[in-house]
Enzyme design. Structure first.
Site, PDB file in Angstrom:
ATOM      1  N   ALA A   1     -46.483 -85.880 -18.599  1.00  0.00           N
ATOM      2  CA  ALA A   1     -46.890 -84.589 -18.060  1.00  0.00           C
ATOM      3  C   ALA A   1     -48.379 -84.517 -17.740  1.00  0.00           C
ATOM      4  O   ALA A   1     -48.796 -83.694 -16.923  1.00  0.00           O
ATOM      5  CB  ALA A   1     -46.522 -83.481 -19.040  1.00  0.00           C
TER       6      ALA A   1
ATOM      7  N   GLU B   1     -49.440 -88.537 -32.766  1.00  0.00           N
ATOM      8  CA  GLU B   1     -50.022 -89.629 -31.987  1.00  0.00           C
ATOM      9  C   GLU B   1     -51.468 -89.356 -31.591  1.00  0.00           C
ATOM     10  O   GLU B   1     -52.221 -90.292 -31.302  1.00  0.00           O
ATOM     11  CB  GLU B   1     -49.182 -89.939 -30.751  1.00  0.00           C
ATOM     12  CG  GLU B   1     -49.289 -88.928 -29.634  1.00  0.00           C
ATOM     13  CD  GLU B   1     -48.541 -89.356 -28.384  1.00  0.00           C
ATOM     14  OE1 GLU B   1     -49.195 -89.843 -27.439  1.00  0.00           O
ATOM     15  OE2 GLU B   1     -47.297 -89.203 -28.361  1.00  0.00           O
TER      16      GLU B   1
ATOM     17  N   ASN C   1     -46.152 -84.136 -24.257  1.00  0.00           N
ATOM     18  CA  ASN C   1     -47.523 -84.650 -24.107  1.00  0.00           C
ATOM     19  C   ASN C   1     -48.567 -83.550 -23.932  1.00  0.00           C
ATOM     20  O   ASN C   1     -49.425 -83.619 -23.063  1.00  0.00           O
ATOM     21  CB  ASN C   1     -47.599 -85.656 -22.960  1.00  0.00           C
ATOM     22  CG  ASN C   1     -46.867 -86.950 -23.280  1.00  0.00           C
ATOM     23  OD1 ASN C   1     -45.744 -87.158 -22.787  1.00  0.00           O
ATOM     24  ND2 ASN C   1     -47.462 -87.796 -24.096  1.00  0.00           N
TER      25      ASN C   1
ATOM     26  N   LYS D   1     -35.338 -90.861 -26.164  1.00  0.00           N
ATOM     27  CA  LYS D   1     -36.443 -89.930 -25.906  1.00  0.00           C
ATOM     28  C   LYS D   1     -36.798 -89.938 -24.433  1.00  0.00           C
ATOM     29  O   LYS D   1     -36.938 -91.011 -23.830  1.00  0.00           O
ATOM     30  CB  LYS D   1     -37.680 -90.276 -26.731  1.00  0.00           C
ATOM     31  CG  LYS D   1     -38.805 -89.229 -26.566  1.00  0.00           C
ATOM     32  CD  LYS D   1     -39.884 -89.371 -27.624  1.00  0.00           C
ATOM     33  CE  LYS D   1     -40.924 -90.374 -27.232  1.00  0.00           C
ATOM     34  NZ  LYS D   1     -42.020 -90.461 -28.237  1.00  0.00           N
TER      35      LYS D   1
ATOM     36  N   ASP E   1     -40.465 -85.088 -25.242  1.00  0.00           N
ATOM     37  CA  ASP E   1     -41.900 -85.280 -25.427  1.00  0.00           C
ATOM     38  C   ASP E   1     -42.640 -84.605 -24.279  1.00  0.00           C
ATOM     39  O   ASP E   1     -42.476 -84.975 -23.115  1.00  0.00           O
ATOM     40  CB  ASP E   1     -42.220 -86.783 -25.465  1.00  0.00           C
ATOM     41  CG  ASP E   1     -43.680 -87.067 -25.792  1.00  0.00           C
ATOM     42  OD1 ASP E   1     -44.468 -86.110 -25.930  1.00  0.00           O
ATOM     43  OD2 ASP E   1     -44.033 -88.252 -25.913  1.00  0.00           O
TER      44      ASP E   1
ATOM     45  N   HIS F   1     -45.690 -93.356 -33.793  1.00  0.00           N
ATOM     46  CA  HIS F   1     -45.849 -93.458 -32.351  1.00  0.00           C
ATOM     47  C   HIS F   1     -46.094 -94.901 -31.939  1.00  0.00           C
ATOM     48  O   HIS F   1     -46.936 -95.591 -32.508  1.00  0.00           O
ATOM     49  CB  HIS F   1     -47.039 -92.584 -31.923  1.00  0.00           C
ATOM     50  CG  HIS F   1     -47.467 -92.773 -30.502  1.00  0.00           C
ATOM     51  ND1 HIS F   1     -48.595 -93.484 -30.143  1.00  0.00           N
ATOM     52  CD2 HIS F   1     -46.911 -92.336 -29.340  1.00  0.00           C
ATOM     53  CE1 HIS F   1     -48.717 -93.460 -28.829  1.00  0.00           C
ATOM     54  NE2 HIS F   1     -47.715 -92.783 -28.319  1.00  0.00           N
TER      55      HIS F   1
ATOM     56  N   LYS G   1     -39.306 -87.737 -21.304  1.00  0.00           N
ATOM     57  CA  LYS G   1     -40.455 -86.877 -21.067  1.00  0.00           C
ATOM     58  C   LYS G   1     -40.013 -85.562 -20.430  1.00  0.00           C
ATOM     59  O   LYS G   1     -39.089 -85.530 -19.602  1.00  0.00           O
ATOM     60  CB  LYS G   1     -41.470 -87.562 -20.151  1.00  0.00           C
ATOM     61  CG  LYS G   1     -42.077 -88.830 -20.724  1.00  0.00           C
ATOM     62  CD  LYS G   1     -42.930 -88.555 -21.928  1.00  0.00           C
ATOM     63  CE  LYS G   1     -43.636 -89.814 -22.406  1.00  0.00           C
ATOM     64  NZ  LYS G   1     -44.455 -89.566 -23.615  1.00  0.00           N
TER      65      LYS G   1
END
Length: 390
Positions: free
Chosen positions: A35, A259, A209, A176, A207, A309, A178
């Site tokens: 992202a 992370e 981000n 997983k 995720d 991570h 994004k």
């Protein structure tokens, strides 16, 4: 079969005789986009220690920015601190480097450099004992569930679903993807296509981000709730502890964070605020295996599982050494094997990560075949240095 190596008696000094630092900069083996960033390169920093005539390698990484700074910190400021020291005293050496580098700040460049040293020291100890790294670290289980992870925001829902089906055929049951596209409808399309492809029993992780503010995160997490999400990762900027706590309370969706945190104190603040469900400490970004184990113990004290991570080559051993390890992240396109720096991939068997029965971390580096990616000590310039999408 365990690799046979002569063990060294515990009272035999392991004196560091030589230290070298190398940097390799290479593109991921498939496009990486989330992202907030496109990743042009992965930088692998390798610290080579010679101890009693044996070569041991520790390693660290960046996602394309800062590798030369990490190398310089190691080469210019840490080598002299290591030469002549006894490598058996890992905690003492880590603490010594911590104080030596303290005024540079304990995050990012500093911890990435310290991680390369710490990993090399644990490798020396494992080589001396003849044991795999996860046993040297403590030893809990000989395997851990693994999930397939993609830096894949550029993929269409159809391509994303096809990729997950291929990964499921390889044995994965954790996935997983994004999220964080401008349109919530586009995000939902990605989530729905993936859930349909993997079925109702598989684990689905998202995720973001750090793409959203709290209001947007609440809206999107509520929209994702029909798809049985195992956790949402980095929905907000990593400094917003109160926001993560509020998101957990308002949506009920488990939150994973870590992370972008670098110290045990940062993790403690999240735990005390009841702002996190899954701890994702990155072995390299927190300064190596030694501080990572302390963070895992901290998480256990709050009854939180650990799912580190990236960097599966190290995370696999770390997870198999503790009793609150949850799952291993295996990022497509970013392993040392996929980059071409290692001769063998990590073992993922039936969706389980399994450390190889060899001494140490088990990474068989192939550096001489990759000299074209090695960054010279001077005279370099990178045209693709900017990775942020804004």
């Amino acid at each position: 079969m365990m690799l046979k190596t002569p063990a060294i008696a515990d009272d035999h000094p392991l004196i560091i005789e030589k230290v070298e630092v190398r940097l390799f900069r290479m593109p991921p083996s498939e496009p990486w986009e989330d992202a907030t960033h496109r990743v042009p390169a992965i930088e692998i920093i390798i610290l080579e220690l010679t101890v009693n005539g044996r070569l041991a390698r520790g390693f660290s990484y960046t996602v394309g920015v800062g590798g030369t700074a990490v190398r310089a910190l190691l080469h210019d400021y840490c080598v002299a601190e290591l030469l002549g020291r006894d490598a058996r005293y890992i905690v003492g050496l880590w603490r010594s480097l911590y104080h030596h580098l303290f005024r540079t700040g304990m995050a990012a460049i500093t911890t990435l450099a310290m991680a390369a040293v710490d990993v090399a020291l644990w490798e020396i100890r494992s080589m001396a004992s003849g044991r795999p790294l996860y046993l040297e670290l403590g030893g809990n289980e000989p395997s851990i569930p693994a999930y397939t992870s993609g830096i894949d925001l550029q993929m269409s829902p159809a391509d994303l679903a096809k990729t997950q089906l291929q990964q499921q055929a390889a044995g994965y049951q954790w996935f997983k993807i994004k999220v964080g596209l401008p349109s919530i409808a586009d995000d939902i399309a990605r989530v729905a296509a993936t859930r349909q492809a993997i079925g109702s029993e598989a684990k689905l992780i998202l995720d973001a981000n750090q793409a959203w503010d709290l209001s947007e995160a609440i809206k999107r997490c509520n929209a994702f709730s029909p798809y049985d999400i195992t956790w949402i990762e980095e929905p907000l900027v990593s400094t917003d502890i109160d926001g993560h706590a509020a998101l957990r309370q308002k949506t009920g969706l488990p939150v994973a964070i870590g992370e972008s945190l670098y110290t045990a104190e940062e993790f403690r603040q999240y735990l005390m605020a009841d702002a996190v469900d899954i701890i994702q400490a990155d072995v390299v970004r927190v300064g190596g295996l030694s501080p990572w184990l302390r963070i895992a113990d901290l998480a256990a004290a709050w009854n939180r599982p650990v799912a580190p991570h990236f960097f599966a080559e190290l995370s696999l051993h770390a997870l198999c050494a503790i009793d609150n390890g949850l799952v291993l992240e295996n990022v497509r396109g970013g392993s040392l094997f996929e980059l071409g720096l290692a001769r063998q991939p990590i073992q993922i068997l039936g969706g389980l990560g399994v450390p190889r029965a060899v001494h140490g971390h088990g990474v068989d580096f192939d550096l001489e075949r990759n000299t074209r990616f090695e960054v010279a000590m001077s005279g370099y310039a990178f045209s693709d240095i900017r990775s942020h999408k804004a």
